[in-house]
Design a protein around this motif. Structure first.
Motif, short mmCIF file in Angstrom:
data_model
loop_
_atom_site.label_atom_id
_atom_site.label_comp_id
_atom_site.label_asym_id
_atom_site.label_seq_id
_atom_site.Cartn_x
_atom_site.Cartn_y
_atom_site.Cartn_z
N GLY A 139 97.32 74.79 127.72
CA GLY A 139 97.80 75.37 128.97
C GLY A 139 96.94 75.03 130.18
O GLY A 139 97.46 74.65 131.24
N PRO A 140 95.59 75.15 130.07
CA PRO A 140 94.75 74.83 131.23
C PRO A 140 94.92 73.38 131.71
O PRO A 140 94.88 73.12 132.91
N THR A 141 95.12 72.47 130.78
CA THR A 141 95.31 71.07 131.16
C THR A 141 96.56 70.92 132.02
O THR A 141 96.53 70.27 133.08
N TYR A 142 97.64 71.53 131.59
CA TYR A 142 98.89 71.43 132.35
C TYR A 142 98.81 72.19 133.66
O TYR A 142 99.44 71.79 134.65
N LEU A 143 98.02 73.25 133.73
CA LEU A 143 97.82 73.97 134.98
C LEU A 143 97.13 73.07 136.01
O LEU A 143 97.56 72.98 137.15
N VAL A 144 96.09 72.38 135.57
CA VAL A 144 95.36 71.47 136.47
C VAL A 144 96.29 70.35 136.93
O VAL A 144 96.34 70.02 138.13
N LEU A 145 97.05 69.76 136.03
CA LEU A 145 97.97 68.68 136.40
C LEU A 145 99.03 69.18 137.38
O LEU A 145 99.38 68.48 138.34
#
Length: 98
Positions: free
Chosen positions: A32-38
């Protein structure tokens, strides 16, 4: 996928919605954090040509390239350098101010 296999008892039981939700919670927690940053990057830098040009300038930074490579390699947002992250944040804000 391990959760699905485990909950299906190695394929001998049909999974249900609860099993899928368990898998999604684990997946969201992990990625989830990866997709939030993207998502944030897209919302900030893909709004205008000037913003896209700022993004290209940031991508020339060695720190950005290292963090990007490590994030892809380890499939999670990397940083682990608070000073580098602060410098990148400052450069990001100043590039958008142009």
């Amino acid at each position: 996928a391990e959760t699905i296999v485990k909950n299906s008892q190695q394929g001998s039981r049909m999974i249900d919605e609860a099993d899928l939700m368990e898998h999604l919670r684990e997946w969201d927690g992990k990625y989830g954090p990866t997709y939030l940053v993207l998502d944030l990057l897209q919302k900030i830098f893909y709004t205008s040509d000037a913003a896209r040009e700022s993004f290209v300038e940031l991508c020339e930074e060695e720190y950005v390239q290292k963090v990007t490579f490590d994030s892809y390699l380890y499939k999670t947002v990397q940083g682990n350098d608070p000073v580098g992250d602060l410098k990148l944040g400052w450069k990001t804000l100043s590039s958008l101010y142009k």
